[in-house]
Design a protein around this motif. Structure first.
Motif, PDB file in Angstrom:
ATOM      1  N   GLY A 155      26.258  46.236 -15.486  1.00  0.00           N
ATOM      2  CA  GLY A 155      27.774  46.658 -15.601  1.00  0.00           C
ATOM      3  C   GLY A 155      27.489  48.454 -15.682  1.00  0.00           C
ATOM      4  O   GLY A 155      28.043  49.050 -15.048  1.00  0.00           O
ATOM      5  N   LEU A 156      26.624  48.833 -16.563  1.00  0.00           N
ATOM      6  CA  LEU A 156      26.319  50.212 -16.921  1.00  0.00           C
ATOM      7  C   LEU A 156      25.916  51.119 -15.315  1.00  0.00           C
ATOM      8  O   LEU A 156      26.260  52.124 -15.231  1.00  0.00           O
ATOM      9  CB  LEU A 156      25.647  50.573 -17.873  1.00  0.00           C
ATOM     10  CG  LEU A 156      26.156  50.335 -19.069  1.00  0.00           C
ATOM     11  CD1 LEU A 156      24.966  50.538 -20.458  1.00  0.00           C
ATOM     12  CD2 LEU A 156      27.508  50.875 -19.401  1.00  0.00           C
ATOM     13  N   ALA A 157      25.172  50.393 -14.801  1.00  0.00           N
ATOM     14  CA  ALA A 157      24.434  51.022 -13.621  1.00  0.00           C
ATOM     15  C   ALA A 157      25.677  51.301 -12.179  1.00  0.00           C
ATOM     16  O   ALA A 157      25.332  52.065 -11.467  1.00  0.00           O
ATOM     17  CB  ALA A 157      23.438  50.065 -12.883  1.00  0.00           C
ATOM     18  N   CYS A 158      26.392  50.209 -12.622  1.00  0.00           N
ATOM     19  CA  CYS A 158      27.581  50.284 -11.306  1.00  0.00           C
ATOM     20  C   CYS A 158      28.870  51.181 -11.696  1.00  0.00           C
ATOM     21  O   CYS A 158      29.909  51.219 -10.968  1.00  0.00           O
ATOM     22  CB  CYS A 158      28.038  48.933 -11.013  1.00  0.00           C
ATOM     23  SG  CYS A 158      26.638  47.949 -10.252  1.00  0.00           S
ATOM     24  N   ALA A 159      29.008  51.525 -12.956  1.00  0.00           N
ATOM     25  CA  ALA A 159      30.243  52.031 -13.559  1.00  0.00           C
ATOM     26  C   ALA A 159      30.689  53.334 -12.877  1.00  0.00           C
ATOM     27  O   ALA A 159      31.663  53.825 -13.124  1.00  0.00           O
ATOM     28  CB  ALA A 159      29.905  52.429 -15.122  1.00  0.00           C
ATOM     29  N   HIS A 160      29.837  54.003 -12.302  1.00  0.00           N
ATOM     30  CA  HIS A 160      30.313  55.205 -11.174  1.00  0.00           C
ATOM     31  C   HIS A 160      30.404  54.885  -9.821  1.00  0.00           C
ATOM     32  O   HIS A 160      30.628  55.892  -9.305  1.00  0.00           O
ATOM     33  CB  HIS A 160      29.280  56.340 -11.622  1.00  0.00           C
ATOM     34  CG  HIS A 160      27.818  56.319 -11.232  1.00  0.00           C
ATOM     35  ND1 HIS A 160      27.194  55.155 -11.299  1.00  0.00           N
ATOM     36  CD2 HIS A 160      27.306  57.064 -10.301  1.00  0.00           C
ATOM     37  CE1 HIS A 160      25.832  55.233 -10.697  1.00  0.00           C
ATOM     38  NE2 HIS A 160      26.158  56.313  -9.534  1.00  0.00           N
ATOM     39  N   LEU A 161      29.865  53.898  -9.131  1.00  0.00           N
ATOM     40  CA  LEU A 161      29.598  53.631  -7.815  1.00  0.00           C
ATOM     41  C   LEU A 161      30.849  54.068  -6.905  1.00  0.00           C
ATOM     42  O   LEU A 161      30.743  54.509  -5.641  1.00  0.00           O
ATOM     43  CB  LEU A 161      28.813  52.579  -7.588  1.00  0.00           C
ATOM     44  CG  LEU A 161      27.407  52.226  -8.170  1.00  0.00           C
ATOM     45  CD1 LEU A 161      27.004  50.960  -7.702  1.00  0.00           C
ATOM     46  CD2 LEU A 161      26.830  53.405  -7.719  1.00  0.00           C
ATOM     47  N   MET A 162      31.904  53.572  -7.554  1.00  0.00           N
ATOM     48  CA  MET A 162      33.165  53.586  -6.712  1.00  0.00           C
ATOM     49  C   MET A 162      33.667  54.925  -6.650  1.00  0.00           C
ATOM     50  O   MET A 162      34.859  55.263  -5.949  1.00  0.00           O
ATOM     51  CB  MET A 162      34.095  52.362  -7.074  1.00  0.00           C
ATOM     52  CG  MET A 162      33.556  51.098  -6.647  1.00  0.00           C
ATOM     53  SD  MET A 162      33.056  50.777  -4.771  1.00  0.00           S
ATOM     54  CE  MET A 162      34.606  51.114  -3.933  1.00  0.00           C
ATOM     55  N   THR A 163      33.368  55.848  -7.619  1.00  0.00           N
ATOM     56  CA  THR A 163      34.099  56.983  -7.889  1.00  0.00           C
ATOM     57  C   THR A 163      33.062  58.391  -7.345  1.00  0.00           C
ATOM     58  O   THR A 163      33.623  59.466  -7.768  1.00  0.00           O
ATOM     59  CB  THR A 163      34.550  57.038  -9.167  1.00  0.00           C
ATOM     60  OG1 THR A 163      33.423  57.158 -10.001  1.00  0.00           O
ATOM     61  CG2 THR A 163      35.758  56.376  -9.201  1.00  0.00           C
ATOM     62  N   ILE A 164      32.099  57.894  -6.629  1.00  0.00           N
ATOM     63  CA  ILE A 164      30.926  59.080  -6.457  1.00  0.00           C
ATOM     64  C   ILE A 164      31.690  60.130  -5.416  1.00  0.00           C
ATOM     65  O   ILE A 164      31.621  61.255  -5.746  1.00  0.00           O
ATOM     66  CB  ILE A 164      29.865  58.299  -5.710  1.00  0.00           C
ATOM     67  CG1 ILE A 164      28.992  57.884  -6.620  1.00  0.00           C
ATOM     68  CG2 ILE A 164      29.044  59.594  -5.037  1.00  0.00           C
ATOM     69  CD1 ILE A 164      27.763  56.964  -6.141  1.00  0.00           C
TER      70      ILE A 164
ATOM     71  N   ILE B  39      20.934  60.044 -11.837  1.00  0.00           N
ATOM     72  CA  ILE B  39      20.545  59.753 -13.050  1.00  0.00           C
ATOM     73  C   ILE B  39      21.567  58.722 -13.616  1.00  0.00           C
ATOM     74  O   ILE B  39      21.297  57.914 -14.426  1.00  0.00           O
ATOM     75  CB  ILE B  39      20.871  61.213 -13.827  1.00  0.00           C
ATOM     76  CG1 ILE B  39      19.932  62.283 -13.196  1.00  0.00           C
ATOM     77  CG2 ILE B  39      20.814  60.938 -15.264  1.00  0.00           C
ATOM     78  CD1 ILE B  39      18.291  61.741 -13.490  1.00  0.00           C
ATOM     79  N   ALA B  40      22.958  58.687 -13.150  1.00  0.00           N
ATOM     80  CA  ALA B  40      23.920  58.035 -13.928  1.00  0.00           C
ATOM     81  C   ALA B  40      23.453  56.442 -13.492  1.00  0.00           C
ATOM     82  O   ALA B  40      23.795  55.388 -14.301  1.00  0.00           O
ATOM     83  CB  ALA B  40      25.176  58.082 -13.532  1.00  0.00           C
ATOM     84  N   SER B  41      22.629  56.006 -12.378  1.00  0.00           N
ATOM     85  CA  SER B  41      22.163  54.682 -12.203  1.00  0.00           C
ATOM     86  C   SER B  41      20.745  54.583 -12.473  1.00  0.00           C
ATOM     87  O   SER B  41      20.552  53.535 -13.206  1.00  0.00           O
ATOM     88  CB  SER B  41      22.141  54.602 -10.527  1.00  0.00           C
ATOM     89  OG  SER B  41      23.370  54.589 -10.317  1.00  0.00           O
ATOM     90  N   LEU B  42      19.930  55.482 -12.470  1.00  0.00           N
ATOM     91  CA  LEU B  42      18.571  55.383 -12.865  1.00  0.00           C
ATOM     92  C   LEU B  42      18.094  55.127 -14.464  1.00  0.00           C
ATOM     93  O   LEU B  42      17.500  54.396 -14.730  1.00  0.00           O
ATOM     94  CB  LEU B  42      17.588  56.703 -12.317  1.00  0.00           C
ATOM     95  CG  LEU B  42      17.647  56.902 -10.841  1.00  0.00           C
ATOM     96  CD1 LEU B  42      16.844  58.114 -10.519  1.00  0.00           C
ATOM     97  CD2 LEU B  42      16.815  55.519 -10.436  1.00  0.00           C
ATOM     98  N   LEU B  43      19.019  55.848 -15.274  1.00  0.00           N
ATOM     99  CA  LEU B  43      18.947  55.711 -16.589  1.00  0.00           C
ATOM    100  C   LEU B  43      19.287  54.055 -17.078  1.00  0.00           C
ATOM    101  O   LEU B  43      18.515  53.477 -17.706  1.00  0.00           O
ATOM    102  CB  LEU B  43      19.709  56.775 -17.222  1.00  0.00           C
ATOM    103  CG  LEU B  43      19.268  58.210 -17.212  1.00  0.00           C
ATOM    104  CD1 LEU B  43      20.052  59.006 -18.220  1.00  0.00           C
ATOM    105  CD2 LEU B  43      18.088  58.174 -17.960  1.00  0.00           C
ATOM    106  N   PRO B  44      20.301  53.623 -16.769  1.00  0.00           N
ATOM    107  CA  PRO B  44      20.567  51.979 -17.073  1.00  0.00           C
ATOM    108  C   PRO B  44      19.520  51.334 -16.518  1.00  0.00           C
ATOM    109  O   PRO B  44      19.072  50.342 -17.256  1.00  0.00           O
ATOM    110  CB  PRO B  44      21.750  52.128 -16.375  1.00  0.00           C
ATOM    111  CG  PRO B  44      22.684  53.332 -16.255  1.00  0.00           C
ATOM    112  CD  PRO B  44      21.492  54.109 -16.004  1.00  0.00           C
ATOM    113  N   LEU B  45      18.875  51.624 -15.259  1.00  0.00           N
ATOM    114  CA  LEU B  45      17.841  50.607 -14.774  1.00  0.00           C
ATOM    115  C   LEU B  45      16.591  50.655 -15.548  1.00  0.00           C
ATOM    116  O   LEU B  45      15.911  49.736 -15.523  1.00  0.00           O
ATOM    117  CB  LEU B  45      17.611  51.270 -13.201  1.00  0.00           C
ATOM    118  CG  LEU B  45      18.768  50.951 -12.271  1.00  0.00           C
ATOM    119  CD1 LEU B  45      17.948  51.558 -10.796  1.00  0.00           C
ATOM    120  CD2 LEU B  45      19.136  49.674 -12.068  1.00  0.00           C
ATOM    121  N   LEU B  46      16.471  51.854 -16.180  1.00  0.00           N
ATOM    122  CA  LEU B  46      15.355  51.792 -16.958  1.00  0.00           C
ATOM    123  C   LEU B  46      15.556  51.278 -18.277  1.00  0.00           C
ATOM    124  O   LEU B  46      14.433  51.210 -19.222  1.00  0.00           O
ATOM    125  CB  LEU B  46      14.886  53.537 -17.095  1.00  0.00           C
ATOM    126  CG  LEU B  46      14.341  53.964 -16.026  1.00  0.00           C
ATOM    127  CD1 LEU B  46      14.155  55.563 -16.225  1.00  0.00           C
ATOM    128  CD2 LEU B  46      13.166  53.344 -15.339  1.00  0.00           C
TER     129      LEU B  46
END
Length: 222
Positions: A62-71, A17-24
Protein backbone atom coordinates in the motif's frame (compact mmCIF):
# COMPACT_ATOMS: atom_id res chain seq x y z
CA UNK A 1 3.91 -0.37 -27.39
CA UNK A 2 6.23 0.47 -24.49
CA UNK A 3 9.27 2.18 -25.98
CA UNK A 4 12.71 2.36 -24.42
CA UNK A 5 12.19 6.08 -23.73
CA UNK A 6 8.90 5.44 -21.94
CA UNK A 7 10.40 2.58 -19.94
CA UNK A 8 13.31 4.78 -18.85
CA UNK A 9 10.96 7.62 -17.92
CA UNK A 10 8.78 5.30 -15.84
CA UNK A 11 11.76 3.75 -14.07
CA UNK A 12 13.32 7.15 -13.35
CA UNK A 13 10.22 8.75 -11.83
CA UNK A 14 8.77 5.70 -10.11
CA UNK A 15 11.83 4.30 -8.36
CA UNK A 16 12.26 7.30 -6.10
CA UNK A 17 12.59 7.74 -2.36
CA UNK A 18 8.81 7.54 -1.84
CA UNK A 19 8.85 4.00 -3.26
CA UNK A 20 12.28 2.76 -2.22
CA UNK A 21 11.82 3.49 1.48
CA UNK A 22 8.66 1.33 1.81
CA UNK A 23 10.33 -1.39 -0.27
CA UNK A 24 13.12 -1.62 2.29
CA UNK A 25 10.78 -2.04 5.27
CA UNK A 26 10.42 -5.81 4.94
CA UNK A 27 14.09 -6.62 4.14
CA UNK A 28 15.19 -4.26 6.92
CA UNK A 29 12.80 -5.84 9.40
CA UNK A 30 14.02 -9.31 8.44
CA UNK A 31 17.67 -8.28 8.72
CA UNK A 32 17.14 -6.90 12.22
CA UNK A 33 15.20 -10.04 13.14
CA UNK A 34 18.03 -12.26 11.91
CA UNK A 35 20.51 -10.32 14.04
CA UNK A 36 18.28 -10.65 17.09
CA UNK A 37 17.77 -14.39 16.60
CA UNK A 38 21.49 -14.89 15.95
CA UNK A 39 22.27 -13.18 19.25
CA UNK A 40 19.99 -15.76 20.92
CA UNK A 41 21.62 -18.58 18.94
CA UNK A 42 18.17 -19.72 17.88
CA UNK A 43 16.10 -20.11 14.71
CA UNK A 44 12.81 -18.21 14.38
CA UNK A 45 9.71 -20.39 14.04
CA UNK A 46 8.27 -20.48 10.54
CA UNK A 47 4.88 -19.34 11.81
CA UNK A 48 6.43 -16.12 13.05
CA UNK A 49 8.18 -15.55 9.72
CA UNK A 50 4.96 -16.30 7.86
CA UNK A 51 3.20 -13.64 9.90
CA UNK A 52 5.98 -11.14 9.24
CA UNK A 53 5.77 -11.67 5.50
CA UNK A 54 1.99 -11.34 5.38
CA UNK A 55 1.64 -8.37 7.73
CA UNK A 56 4.62 -6.31 6.59
CA UNK A 57 4.49 -7.00 2.83
CA UNK A 58 0.81 -6.03 2.84
CA UNK A 59 1.67 -2.65 4.34
CA UNK A 60 4.57 -2.25 1.91
CA UNK A 61 2.24 -2.86 -1.02
CA UNK A 62 0.00 0.00 0.00
CA UNK A 63 2.63 2.55 0.98
CA UNK A 64 4.89 1.96 -2.02
CA UNK A 65 1.99 2.79 -4.35
CA UNK A 66 0.52 5.73 -2.45
CA UNK A 67 2.12 8.30 -4.79
CA UNK A 68 2.27 6.52 -8.13
CA UNK A 69 -0.86 8.03 -9.69
CA UNK A 70 0.00 11.63 -8.78
CA UNK A 71 3.64 11.81 -9.87
CA UNK A 72 2.81 13.86 -12.96
CA UNK A 73 0.52 16.16 -10.97
CA UNK A 74 3.18 16.77 -8.33
CA UNK A 75 5.75 17.61 -11.01
CA UNK A 76 3.38 19.87 -12.96
CA UNK A 77 3.58 17.54 -15.95
CA UNK A 78 0.07 16.11 -15.87
CA UNK A 79 -1.67 18.43 -18.34
CA UNK A 80 1.17 18.02 -20.84
CA UNK A 81 1.10 14.24 -20.61
CA UNK A 82 -2.66 14.22 -21.12
CA UNK A 83 -2.03 15.71 -24.57
CA UNK A 84 0.18 12.78 -25.58
CA UNK A 85 -1.14 10.39 -28.17
CA UNK A 86 -1.15 7.41 -25.82
CA UNK A 87 -4.08 5.23 -24.71
CA UNK A 88 -5.75 6.50 -21.54
CA UNK A 89 -5.22 3.12 -19.89
CA UNK A 90 -1.43 3.10 -20.39
CA UNK A 91 -0.42 5.04 -17.26
CA UNK A 92 -2.67 3.16 -14.79
CA UNK A 93 -1.71 -0.19 -16.31
CA UNK A 94 1.99 0.68 -16.14
CA UNK A 95 1.61 1.78 -12.53
CA UNK A 96 -0.20 -1.45 -11.67
CA UNK A 97 2.62 -3.45 -13.23
CA UNK A 98 5.15 -1.33 -11.35
CA UNK A 99 3.28 -2.08 -8.13
CA UNK A 100 3.63 -5.79 -8.83
CA UNK A 101 7.36 -5.28 -9.50
CA UNK A 102 7.72 -3.41 -6.20
CA UNK A 103 6.14 -6.28 -4.30
CA UNK A 104 8.19 -8.88 -6.13
CA UNK A 105 11.43 -7.07 -5.32
CA UNK A 106 10.61 -6.55 -1.65
CA UNK A 107 9.27 -10.06 -1.05
CA UNK A 108 11.90 -11.97 -3.02
CA UNK A 109 14.79 -10.00 -1.56
CA UNK A 110 13.53 -10.79 1.93
CA UNK A 111 12.93 -14.43 1.02
CA UNK A 112 16.52 -14.74 -0.20
CA UNK A 113 17.82 -13.11 2.98
CA UNK A 114 15.91 -15.60 5.10
CA UNK A 115 17.11 -18.49 2.93
CA UNK A 116 20.77 -17.52 3.26
CA UNK A 117 20.37 -17.06 7.01
CA UNK A 118 18.46 -20.26 7.84
CA UNK A 119 18.40 -22.53 4.79
CA UNK A 120 15.57 -24.01 2.74
CA UNK A 121 11.92 -23.57 3.70
CA UNK A 122 8.51 -23.90 2.05
CA UNK A 123 8.28 -20.77 -0.11
CA UNK A 124 4.70 -21.58 -1.14
CA UNK A 125 3.54 -21.55 2.48
CA UNK A 126 5.70 -18.84 3.99
CA UNK A 127 6.06 -16.18 1.29
CA UNK A 128 3.67 -16.64 -1.62
CA UNK A 129 0.36 -16.19 0.27
CA UNK A 130 1.45 -12.71 1.37
CA UNK A 131 1.20 -11.40 -2.19
CA UNK A 132 -2.62 -11.58 -2.34
CA UNK A 133 -3.33 -9.04 0.43
CA UNK A 134 -0.33 -6.96 -0.67
CA UNK A 135 -1.75 -6.62 -4.19
CA UNK A 136 -5.16 -5.83 -2.72
CA UNK A 137 -3.84 -2.86 -0.74
CA UNK A 138 -1.64 -1.82 -3.66
CA UNK A 139 -4.69 -1.60 -5.91
CA UNK A 140 -6.66 0.31 -3.29
CA UNK A 141 -3.73 2.67 -2.79
CA UNK A 142 -3.49 3.48 -6.50
CA UNK A 143 -7.21 4.17 -6.71
CA UNK A 144 -7.36 6.39 -3.61
CA UNK A 145 -4.25 8.29 -4.69
CA UNK A 146 -5.70 8.88 -8.15
CA UNK A 147 -9.06 10.11 -6.87
CA UNK A 148 -7.76 12.20 -3.98
CA UNK A 149 -4.67 13.53 -5.74
CA UNK A 150 -2.82 13.24 -2.44
CA UNK A 151 -0.08 10.90 -1.26
CA UNK A 152 -0.95 11.59 2.36
CA UNK A 153 -4.62 10.73 1.99
CA UNK A 154 -3.78 7.48 0.19
CA UNK A 155 -1.13 6.55 2.76
CA UNK A 156 -3.51 7.40 5.61
CA UNK A 157 -6.29 5.25 4.17
CA UNK A 158 -3.88 2.35 3.68
CA UNK A 159 -2.40 2.51 7.18
CA UNK A 160 -5.88 2.86 8.69
CA UNK A 161 -7.26 -0.09 6.73
CA UNK A 162 -4.19 -2.24 7.46
CA UNK A 163 -4.10 -1.44 11.17
CA UNK A 164 -7.86 -1.71 11.61
CA UNK A 165 -8.02 -5.10 9.94
CA UNK A 166 -5.14 -6.38 12.06
CA UNK A 167 -6.59 -5.10 15.35
CA UNK A 168 -10.12 -6.38 14.65
CA UNK A 169 -8.81 -9.64 13.14
CA UNK A 170 -11.21 -9.50 10.22
CA UNK A 171 -14.33 -8.82 12.28
CA UNK A 172 -15.58 -6.38 9.64
CA UNK A 173 -13.81 -7.50 6.46
CA UNK A 174 -14.53 -11.21 6.90
CA UNK A 175 -13.94 -12.96 3.54
CA UNK A 176 -11.37 -10.36 2.48
CA UNK A 177 -9.51 -10.42 5.79
CA UNK A 178 -5.98 -9.39 4.88
CA UNK A 179 -4.15 -11.70 7.27
CA UNK A 180 -6.13 -14.90 6.98
CA UNK A 181 -3.11 -17.03 6.07
CA UNK A 182 -1.16 -16.32 9.26
CA UNK A 183 -4.23 -15.74 11.49
CA UNK A 184 -6.95 -17.87 9.87
CA UNK A 185 -10.59 -17.20 10.61
CA UNK A 186 -12.89 -20.08 11.42
CA UNK A 187 -14.93 -21.38 8.49
CA UNK A 188 -13.06 -19.24 5.93
CA UNK A 189 -11.49 -21.20 3.09
CA UNK A 190 -7.93 -19.90 2.57
CA UNK A 191 -8.14 -20.44 -1.19
CA UNK A 192 -11.38 -18.45 -1.37
CA UNK A 193 -9.88 -15.67 0.73
CA UNK A 194 -6.84 -15.34 -1.55
CA UNK A 195 -8.99 -15.52 -4.67
CA UNK A 196 -11.24 -12.71 -3.41
CA UNK A 197 -8.25 -10.57 -2.43
CA UNK A 198 -6.69 -10.98 -5.87
CA UNK A 199 -10.09 -10.35 -7.47
CA UNK A 200 -10.46 -7.22 -5.35
CA UNK A 201 -7.03 -6.04 -6.48
CA UNK A 202 -8.06 -6.50 -10.12
CA UNK A 203 -11.25 -4.53 -9.46
CA UNK A 204 -9.24 -1.68 -7.94
CA UNK A 205 -6.79 -1.71 -10.85
CA UNK A 206 -9.68 -1.62 -13.31
CA UNK A 207 -11.49 1.20 -11.49
CA UNK A 208 -8.24 3.13 -11.41
CA UNK A 209 -7.90 2.79 -15.18
CA UNK A 210 -11.53 3.82 -15.70
CA UNK A 211 -11.13 6.87 -13.49
CA UNK A 212 -7.93 7.84 -15.30
CA UNK A 213 -9.70 7.67 -18.65
CA UNK A 214 -12.59 9.73 -17.28
CA UNK A 215 -10.20 12.29 -15.84
CA UNK A 216 -8.19 12.50 -19.05
CA UNK A 217 -11.33 13.42 -20.97
CA UNK A 218 -11.55 16.51 -18.77
CA UNK A 219 -14.46 15.59 -16.51
CA UNK A 220 -12.40 16.45 -13.45
CA UNK A 221 -9.58 18.91 -12.95
CA UNK A 222 -6.31 18.59 -11.12
Amino acid sequence: MLTRTTAWYEARIVFGIASLLPLLILPGYMLIGCIVWASRQAVPPLQEITTVFEVVLTLVGGLACAHLMTIEREEGFDEIRRTYGEPSWRVPVLRALEAAVFLAISGLLTALLFYFAYGAYDFNQVVLPAYAPALYLAGLSLLVNNISGSYWIAAGVIVGYWYGDWITQGAYTQVVFLFNHSSPLDNLDPALNRALLIGGALVFFTLNAVYSAWRRRGYVGR
